[in-house]
Design an enzyme around this catalytic site. Sequence first.
Site, PDB file in Angstrom:
ATOM      1  N   ARG A  40       0.852  -1.196   0.000  1.00  0.00           N
ATOM      2  CA  ARG A  40       0.000   0.000   0.000  1.00  0.00           C
ATOM      3  C   ARG A  40       0.876   1.230   0.000  1.00  0.00           C
ATOM      4  O   ARG A  40       1.255   1.757   1.026  1.00  0.00           O
ATOM      5  CB  ARG A  40      -0.900  -0.016   1.233  1.00  0.00           C
ATOM      6  N   SER A 112     -12.930  -2.813   0.498  1.00  0.00           N
ATOM      7  CA  SER A 112     -13.210  -2.131   1.770  1.00  0.00           C
ATOM      8  C   SER A 112     -14.707  -1.851   1.861  1.00  0.00           C
ATOM      9  O   SER A 112     -15.305  -1.394   0.885  1.00  0.00           O
ATOM     10  CB  SER A 112     -12.485  -0.771   1.821  1.00  0.00           C
ATOM     11  N   LYS A 141      -4.342   5.975   8.140  1.00  0.00           N
ATOM     12  CA  LYS A 141      -5.126   6.368   6.959  1.00  0.00           C
ATOM     13  C   LYS A 141      -5.691   7.749   7.236  1.00  0.00           C
ATOM     14  O   LYS A 141      -6.549   7.923   8.117  1.00  0.00           O
ATOM     15  CB  LYS A 141      -6.244   5.344   6.726  1.00  0.00           C
TER      16      LYS A 141
END
Length: 217
Positions: A40, A112, A141
């Site tokens: 990521r 998600s 995040k």
Amino acid sequence: MNREQLQLYFIMGSQNVEEHDPIVVLEEALRGGITLFQFREKGENALTGEDKINFAKACKALCKKYNVPFIINDDVNLAIALDADGVHVGQDDANAIAIREKIGLDKILGVSTHSLTEVTAAINAGADYVGIGPVYATTSKSDANSPAGTILIEQTAATYPSLPIVGIGGITIDNCQTVIRAGADGVSLISAIATHEEPFVATRQLLHVLQQVAKIS
Ligand SMILES: C=C1C=NC(C(F)(F)F)=NC1=N
Ligand SMILES: [Mg+2]
């Protein structure tokens, strides 16, 4: 993908490891026994272009060495170019149905979700697993929703008992058992391993705690 592979799902990018070397952190986590890895690479100082591709290739090679599936977040084209084992996409990424068609049926597709409606849509798109969170407050995040606790995990596990679920968001050794007891097959996390002085030790400790509490089947 079988649901046991979600047990300890490590997510990392070059921005998550403070002063450590991300490749070293990943190898230590793999040696420690993480069951799934997500590349990521995002955020203001994220690698781009060739640097990102080469970093992804290095991570993929390490995952292959330890026989752990290599998932790429968001970047479907990179996942295809590198023949990754799968992709993980959010609600703001391209439509999951289109992505399933693009990557084919033999790749892992994670989505998600933040509501039962989004879970149902993910199932209809052919998702192999759903990420549900943020369960607790997260610093990993920047645009995360507010912490939702485990209620949606409980509702999803009750409504769709055969759907693999991974909890995410602020998960640590102290709260990971709660997430499994709520009905998740595993936990995904960044900081609990990536910022630990000894990622190998952090991974072993998390696995030990997770093995104490199998999903209530
Ligand atoms: C935003 C995210 C939510 N869930 C997951 C996963 F744990 F893989 F399901 N990964 C993400 N990047
Ligand atoms: Mg995304």
